[in-house]
Design a protein around this motif. Structure first.
Motif, mmCIF file in Angstrom:
data_model
loop_
_atom_site.group_PDB
_atom_site.id
_atom_site.type_symbol
_atom_site.label_atom_id
_atom_site.label_comp_id
_atom_site.label_asym_id
_atom_site.label_seq_id
_atom_site.Cartn_x
_atom_site.Cartn_y
_atom_site.Cartn_z
ATOM 1 N N THR A 178 -25.751 -31.732 21.679
ATOM 2 C CA THR A 178 -24.428 -32.289 21.946
ATOM 3 C C THR A 178 -24.563 -33.619 22.690
ATOM 4 O O THR A 178 -25.507 -33.839 23.456
ATOM 5 C CB THR A 178 -23.576 -31.323 22.782
ATOM 6 O OG1 THR A 178 -24.211 -31.089 24.048
ATOM 7 C CG2 THR A 178 -23.386 -29.997 22.070
ATOM 8 N N VAL A 179 -23.595 -34.492 22.452
ATOM 9 C CA VAL A 179 -23.578 -35.802 23.113
ATOM 10 C C VAL A 179 -22.154 -36.067 23.591
ATOM 11 O O VAL A 179 -21.219 -36.139 22.790
ATOM 12 C CB VAL A 179 -24.020 -36.936 22.170
ATOM 13 C CG1 VAL A 179 -24.195 -38.236 22.960
ATOM 14 C CG2 VAL A 179 -25.308 -36.580 21.434
ATOM 15 N N ASN A 180 -21.995 -36.194 24.890
ATOM 16 C CA ASN A 180 -20.683 -36.441 25.483
ATOM 17 C C ASN A 180 -20.807 -37.460 26.607
ATOM 18 O O ASN A 180 -21.914 -37.793 27.048
ATOM 19 C CB ASN A 180 -20.095 -35.142 26.051
ATOM 20 C CG ASN A 180 -19.802 -34.120 24.986
ATOM 21 O OD1 ASN A 180 -18.858 -34.247 24.218
ATOM 22 N ND2 ASN A 180 -20.625 -33.066 24.917
ATOM 23 N N ALA A 181 -19.663 -37.940 27.063
ATOM 24 C CA ALA A 181 -19.623 -38.802 28.241
ATOM 25 C C ALA A 181 -18.596 -38.264 29.221
ATOM 26 O O ALA A 181 -17.552 -37.753 28.812
ATOM 27 C CB ALA A 181 -19.272 -40.240 27.857
ATOM 28 N N VAL A 182 -18.893 -38.376 30.493
ATOM 29 C CA VAL A 182 -17.908 -38.100 31.532
ATOM 30 C C VAL A 182 -17.437 -39.438 32.094
ATOM 31 O O VAL A 182 -18.202 -40.394 32.187
ATOM 32 C CB VAL A 182 -18.455 -37.191 32.649
ATOM 33 C CG1 VAL A 182 -18.777 -35.812 32.111
ATOM 34 C CG2 VAL A 182 -19.676 -37.803 33.308
ATOM 35 N N ALA A 183 -16.169 -39.502 32.451
ATOM 36 C CA ALA A 183 -15.562 -40.737 32.941
ATOM 37 C C ALA A 183 -14.918 -40.467 34.292
ATOM 38 O O ALA A 183 -13.722 -40.147 34.365
ATOM 39 C CB ALA A 183 -14.528 -41.259 31.935
#
Length: 245
Positions: A178-183
């Motif tokens: 999985t590939v995600n970003a937190v902001a």
């Protein structure tokens, strides 16, 4: 524990602030952690010592995130020491602030080199190295939506990070990664407080619906979920900001 079975995480920018909170949380979840630092070896060593005191396993490795040779060596050392890599959390970044009209172009280039090229370099290496069942977690910022003055160069760099994150998630189809970003929104770290008078910090905290700044542990909680059990969240940017408008 068998090092071949223990999950292994690389956390960039882990010598302090949010990165250190993430490294300690992942260690609490049972992962061996590579504590990456750019310039402050002493703080990275302190993070490693805190993890080891709590019964975890960790090592500190330095290097420029935008240097593919240095980061290649980091991934190699992680695999040699712990048996492989399962998680990359890329929290390293810089945030010099200036109105666009006044910003020195060398400063602008440094932001893009660290925040954009750095993300591309470590994500590329992670895409090649991470074992099935793993996760890549990049860091964007709520500034890409809030768009306050003086954050132009930083917001531009993080907009690029979001694009890279979403595209890489699709490119890794079939890899079980999985590939995600937190902001994050305003978070109580030295990076956030730098150059701000206390009155400004207090006003930002009061403007949040929850009446406070975020804490590094608030961000680490979300990262730990993305790095571990949250397998059905993929190709997303998660805004972790307490409801900041």
């Amino acid at each position: 524990m068998d090092t071949q079975q223990q999950r292994v995480a690389i956390v960039t920018g882990a010598s302090g602030g949010i990165g250190r909170a993430v490294a300690e949380r992942l260690a609490t979840d049972g992962m061996a952690v590579v504590v990456h630092y750019s310039g402050n070896a002493a703080r990275a060593d302190a993070a490693v010592e805190a993890i080891v005191r709590s019964g975890g396993r960790a090592i500190a490795i330095g290097g420029d995130v935008a240097d593919e040779v240095a980061m290649g060596a980091l991934f190699d050392q992680a695999a040699e020491r712990f048996g492989g890599v399962d998680v990359l959390v890329h929290s390293a970044g810089i945030m010099p602030l200036s109105p666009i009209v006044d910003m020195d172009l060398d400063a602008f280039d440094r932001v893009q080199r660290t925040n954009v090229r750095g993300t591309f370099v470590v994500d590329q290496l992670a895409a090649r190295a991470i074992r099935p069942g793993g996760a890549i977690v990049n860091f964007s910022t709520s500034v890409t939506r809030l768009q306050p003055p003086t954050y132009g160069a930083y917001a531009a760099s993080k907009g690029a990070v979001e694009a890279l994150t979403l595209i890489l998630a699709r490119e890794l189809r079939g890899k079980d990664i999985t590939v995600n970003a937190v902001a994050p929104g305003p978070t109580d770290t030295p990076l956030f407080r730098d150059g701000k008078p206390q009155s400004v910090v207090d006003a930002i905290a009061a403007a949040n619906p929850l009446g406070r700044l975020g804490m590094p542990q608030d961000i680490a909680e979300v990262v730990a979920s993305l790095a571990g059990p949250a397998r059905w969240i993929n190709g997303q940017v998660l805004f972790v900001n307490g409801g900041a408008a």
